[in-house]
Design a protein around this motif. Structure first.
Motif, PDB file in Angstrom:
ATOM      1  N   VAL A  54       0.285   9.455   0.574  1.00  0.00           N
ATOM      2  CA  VAL A  54      -0.696   8.216   0.671  1.00  0.00           C
ATOM      3  C   VAL A  54      -1.951   8.835  -0.105  1.00  0.00           C
ATOM      4  O   VAL A  54      -2.552   8.003  -0.877  1.00  0.00           O
ATOM      5  CB  VAL A  54      -0.970   7.718   2.016  1.00  0.00           C
ATOM      6  N   ALA A  55      -2.543   9.768   0.293  1.00  0.00           N
ATOM      7  CA  ALA A  55      -3.806  10.323  -0.134  1.00  0.00           C
ATOM      8  C   ALA A  55      -3.759  10.693  -1.414  1.00  0.00           C
ATOM      9  O   ALA A  55      -4.764  10.597  -2.353  1.00  0.00           O
ATOM     10  CB  ALA A  55      -4.277  11.620   0.466  1.00  0.00           C
ATOM     11  N   ALA A  56      -2.337  11.182  -2.224  1.00  0.00           N
ATOM     12  CA  ALA A  56      -2.444  11.617  -3.575  1.00  0.00           C
ATOM     13  C   ALA A  56      -2.099  10.229  -4.538  1.00  0.00           C
ATOM     14  O   ALA A  56      -2.091  10.525  -5.654  1.00  0.00           O
ATOM     15  CB  ALA A  56      -1.034  12.597  -3.642  1.00  0.00           C
ATOM     16  N   THR A  57      -1.849   9.256  -3.716  1.00  0.00           N
ATOM     17  CA  THR A  57      -1.725   8.182  -4.736  1.00  0.00           C
ATOM     18  C   THR A  57      -2.877   7.321  -4.871  1.00  0.00           C
ATOM     19  O   THR A  57      -3.807   7.354  -4.230  1.00  0.00           O
ATOM     20  CB  THR A  57      -0.644   7.056  -3.815  1.00  0.00           C
ATOM     21  N   THR A  58      -2.909   6.931  -6.045  1.00  0.00           N
ATOM     22  CA  THR A  58      -4.031   5.926  -6.546  1.00  0.00           C
ATOM     23  C   THR A  58      -3.688   4.367  -6.275  1.00  0.00           C
ATOM     24  O   THR A  58      -2.864   4.049  -6.832  1.00  0.00           O
ATOM     25  CB  THR A  58      -4.387   5.903  -8.321  1.00  0.00           C
ATOM     26  N   TRP A  59      -4.196   3.979  -5.105  1.00  0.00           N
ATOM     27  CA  TRP A  59      -4.009   2.736  -4.590  1.00  0.00           C
ATOM     28  C   TRP A  59      -5.258   1.648  -5.111  1.00  0.00           C
ATOM     29  O   TRP A  59      -6.237   2.114  -5.666  1.00  0.00           O
ATOM     30  CB  TRP A  59      -4.199   2.613  -2.977  1.00  0.00           C
ATOM     31  N   PRO A  60      -4.668   0.222  -5.211  1.00  0.00           N
ATOM     32  CA  PRO A  60      -5.635  -0.718  -5.687  1.00  0.00           C
ATOM     33  C   PRO A  60      -6.668  -0.627  -4.787  1.00  0.00           C
ATOM     34  O   PRO A  60      -6.559  -0.506  -3.732  1.00  0.00           O
ATOM     35  CB  PRO A  60      -4.766  -1.847  -5.798  1.00  0.00           C
ATOM     36  N   GLY A  61      -7.945  -0.919  -5.422  1.00  0.00           N
ATOM     37  CA  GLY A  61      -9.152  -0.731  -4.541  1.00  0.00           C
ATOM     38  C   GLY A  61      -9.030  -1.815  -3.355  1.00  0.00           C
ATOM     39  O   GLY A  61      -9.808  -1.247  -2.446  1.00  0.00           O
ATOM     40  N   GLN A  62      -8.631  -2.951  -3.751  1.00  0.00           N
ATOM     41  CA  GLN A  62      -8.596  -3.861  -2.487  1.00  0.00           C
ATOM     42  C   GLN A  62      -7.839  -3.353  -1.219  1.00  0.00           C
ATOM     43  O   GLN A  62      -7.814  -3.738  -0.023  1.00  0.00           O
ATOM     44  CB  GLN A  62      -8.154  -5.087  -2.612  1.00  0.00           C
ATOM     45  N   LEU A  63      -7.090  -2.188  -1.395  1.00  0.00           N
ATOM     46  CA  LEU A  63      -6.271  -1.638  -0.212  1.00  0.00           C
ATOM     47  C   LEU A  63      -6.844  -0.414   0.532  1.00  0.00           C
ATOM     48  O   LEU A  63      -6.436   0.141   1.361  1.00  0.00           O
ATOM     49  CB  LEU A  63      -4.682  -1.075  -0.552  1.00  0.00           C
ATOM     50  N   ASP A  64      -8.066  -0.175  -0.125  1.00  0.00           N
ATOM     51  CA  ASP A  64      -8.784   1.205   0.446  1.00  0.00           C
ATOM     52  C   ASP A  64      -8.932   1.013   1.929  1.00  0.00           C
ATOM     53  O   ASP A  64      -8.704   2.036   2.587  1.00  0.00           O
ATOM     54  CB  ASP A  64     -10.086   1.042  -0.194  1.00  0.00           C
ATOM     55  N   PRO A  65      -9.445  -0.156   2.527  1.00  0.00           N
ATOM     56  CA  PRO A  65      -9.334  -0.025   4.107  1.00  0.00           C
ATOM     57  C   PRO A  65      -8.129   0.343   4.585  1.00  0.00           C
ATOM     58  O   PRO A  65      -8.100   1.095   5.562  1.00  0.00           O
ATOM     59  CB  PRO A  65      -9.860  -1.460   4.428  1.00  0.00           C
ATOM     60  N   GLN A  66      -7.030  -0.117   4.363  1.00  0.00           N
ATOM     61  CA  GLN A  66      -5.740  -0.035   4.890  1.00  0.00           C
ATOM     62  C   GLN A  66      -5.288   1.471   4.617  1.00  0.00           C
ATOM     63  O   GLN A  66      -4.701   2.267   5.426  1.00  0.00           O
ATOM     64  CB  GLN A  66      -4.535  -0.932   4.358  1.00  0.00           C
ATOM     65  N   VAL A  67      -5.713   2.071   3.642  1.00  0.00           N
ATOM     66  CA  VAL A  67      -5.136   3.283   3.160  1.00  0.00           C
ATOM     67  C   VAL A  67      -6.345   4.504   3.880  1.00  0.00           C
ATOM     68  O   VAL A  67      -5.558   5.191   4.510  1.00  0.00           O
ATOM     69  CB  VAL A  67      -5.753   3.704   1.719  1.00  0.00           C
ATOM     70  N   ALA A 106       0.614  -4.675   2.746  1.00  0.00           N
ATOM     71  CA  ALA A 106      -0.292  -4.928   1.660  1.00  0.00           C
ATOM     72  C   ALA A 106       0.168  -4.446   0.453  1.00  0.00           C
ATOM     73  O   ALA A 106       0.006  -4.744  -0.563  1.00  0.00           O
ATOM     74  CB  ALA A 106      -1.669  -4.583   2.065  1.00  0.00           C
ATOM     75  N   GLY A 107       0.841  -3.134   0.513  1.00  0.00           N
ATOM     76  CA  GLY A 107       1.104  -2.469  -0.697  1.00  0.00           C
ATOM     77  C   GLY A 107       2.433  -3.187  -1.353  1.00  0.00           C
ATOM     78  O   GLY A 107       2.439  -3.366  -2.659  1.00  0.00           O
ATOM     79  N   TRP A 108       3.404  -3.648  -0.479  1.00  0.00           N
ATOM     80  CA  TRP A 108       4.487  -4.534  -1.041  1.00  0.00           C
ATOM     81  C   TRP A 108       3.979  -5.674  -1.720  1.00  0.00           C
ATOM     82  O   TRP A 108       4.443  -6.022  -2.613  1.00  0.00           O
ATOM     83  CB  TRP A 108       5.499  -4.740  -0.168  1.00  0.00           C
ATOM     84  N   GLN A 109       3.213  -6.517  -0.986  1.00  0.00           N
ATOM     85  CA  GLN A 109       2.546  -7.436  -1.606  1.00  0.00           C
ATOM     86  C   GLN A 109       1.777  -7.297  -3.030  1.00  0.00           C
ATOM     87  O   GLN A 109       1.908  -8.199  -3.686  1.00  0.00           O
ATOM     88  CB  GLN A 109       1.424  -8.033  -0.592  1.00  0.00           C
ATOM     89  N   HIS A 110       1.002  -6.294  -3.025  1.00  0.00           N
ATOM     90  CA  HIS A 110       0.366  -5.943  -3.857  1.00  0.00           C
ATOM     91  C   HIS A 110       1.399  -5.894  -5.385  1.00  0.00           C
ATOM     92  O   HIS A 110       1.189  -6.065  -6.582  1.00  0.00           O
ATOM     93  CB  HIS A 110      -0.300  -4.582  -4.109  1.00  0.00           C
ATOM     94  N   LEU A 111       2.565  -5.082  -5.105  1.00  0.00           N
ATOM     95  CA  LEU A 111       3.497  -4.857  -6.117  1.00  0.00           C
ATOM     96  C   LEU A 111       4.331  -6.216  -6.347  1.00  0.00           C
ATOM     97  O   LEU A 111       4.592  -6.340  -7.589  1.00  0.00           O
ATOM     98  CB  LEU A 111       4.541  -3.706  -5.601  1.00  0.00           C
ATOM     99  N   ALA A 119       5.104 -13.246  -2.983  1.00  0.00           N
ATOM    100  CA  ALA A 119       5.191 -12.200  -1.750  1.00  0.00           C
ATOM    101  C   ALA A 119       5.440 -13.019  -0.410  1.00  0.00           C
ATOM    102  O   ALA A 119       5.290 -12.474   0.658  1.00  0.00           O
ATOM    103  CB  ALA A 119       4.073 -11.338  -1.916  1.00  0.00           C
ATOM    104  N   GLY A 120       5.243 -14.247  -0.481  1.00  0.00           N
ATOM    105  CA  GLY A 120       5.394 -15.012   0.879  1.00  0.00           C
ATOM    106  C   GLY A 120       6.507 -14.723   1.527  1.00  0.00           C
ATOM    107  O   GLY A 120       6.329 -14.403   2.823  1.00  0.00           O
ATOM    108  N   ALA A 121       7.717 -14.545   1.203  1.00  0.00           N
ATOM    109  CA  ALA A 121       9.076 -14.231   1.842  1.00  0.00           C
ATOM    110  C   ALA A 121       8.843 -12.700   2.583  1.00  0.00           C
ATOM    111  O   ALA A 121       9.416 -12.780   3.733  1.00  0.00           O
ATOM    112  CB  ALA A 121      10.250 -14.089   0.939  1.00  0.00           C
ATOM    113  N   HIS A 122       8.210 -12.046   1.646  1.00  0.00           N
ATOM    114  CA  HIS A 122       8.439 -10.689   2.572  1.00  0.00           C
ATOM    115  C   HIS A 122       7.453 -10.636   3.768  1.00  0.00           C
ATOM    116  O   HIS A 122       7.779 -10.138   4.685  1.00  0.00           O
ATOM    117  CB  HIS A 122       7.730  -9.475   1.588  1.00  0.00           C
ATOM    118  N   GLY A 123       6.170 -11.310   3.760  1.00  0.00           N
ATOM    119  CA  GLY A 123       5.218 -11.527   4.733  1.00  0.00           C
ATOM    120  C   GLY A 123       5.985 -12.009   5.865  1.00  0.00           C
ATOM    121  O   GLY A 123       5.896 -11.826   6.927  1.00  0.00           O
ATOM    122  N   ALA A 124       6.816 -13.202   5.808  1.00  0.00           N
ATOM    123  CA  ALA A 124       7.309 -13.781   6.764  1.00  0.00           C
ATOM    124  C   ALA A 124       8.433 -13.394   7.431  1.00  0.00           C
ATOM    125  O   ALA A 124       8.319 -13.163   8.650  1.00  0.00           O
ATOM    126  CB  ALA A 124       7.741 -15.275   6.397  1.00  0.00           C
TER     127      ALA A 124
END
Length: 135
Positions: A54-67, A106-111, A119-124
């Motif tokens: 997780v630390a070595a991965t470049t995550w999208p900025g909006q996922l920073d709190p989760q990371v 959040a990561g799967w939703q981003h992808l 991404a609705g189905a995954h969340g539900a």
């Protein structure tokens, strides 16, 4: 330039999610927060590696709190596991379980958005499906 970065980011996020989804955080947390916790000596290394992934991965900025929440909880749990102290692992195990689900969802939703898939189905139903495949 832009599309290249996007691809690289997507591959990295995918790899990190694939890794953390296979660690079995759900099972680890269920054990450690349950009535008869037992520490598996492989967990510290597994969780340590998940933290590195997780630390070595470049995550999208909006996922920073989760990371950040995931990295903090993972570090705490690894420290407690290394002490082999089941009381000390309870809190961090619960925290890591919650932050893992938050980061994974959040990561799967981003992808899904990056791929143009709703991404609705995954969340539900993602959570229900999630629970079973951890042993």
């Amino acid at each position: 330039m832009e599309p290249h970065n996007h691809d690289e980011g997507t591959a990295g996020v995918l790899a990190a999610l694939a890794y953390i989804d296979n660690v079995g955080f759900h099972g680890i947390a269920t054990n450690l927060t349950g009535p008869a916790p037992k520490i598996d000596r492989n967990w510290a290394a597994l969780i340590g590696n998940a933290r590195i992934a997780v630390a070595a991965t470049t995550w999208p900025g909006q996922l920073d709190p989760q990371v950040q929440a995931f990295l903090t909880a993972a570090a705490k749990l690894v420290a407690a596991l290394e002490l082999r102290d089941t009381d000390a692992t309870k809190g961090p195990a619960g925290e890591l379980h919650i932050s893992y689900h938050a980061l994974s969802d959040a990561g799967w939703q981003h992808l899904a958005q990056a791929a143009g898939i709703a991404a609705g189905a995954h969340g539900a139903e993602g959570h229900a499906g999630h629970e079973h495949h951890h042993h």
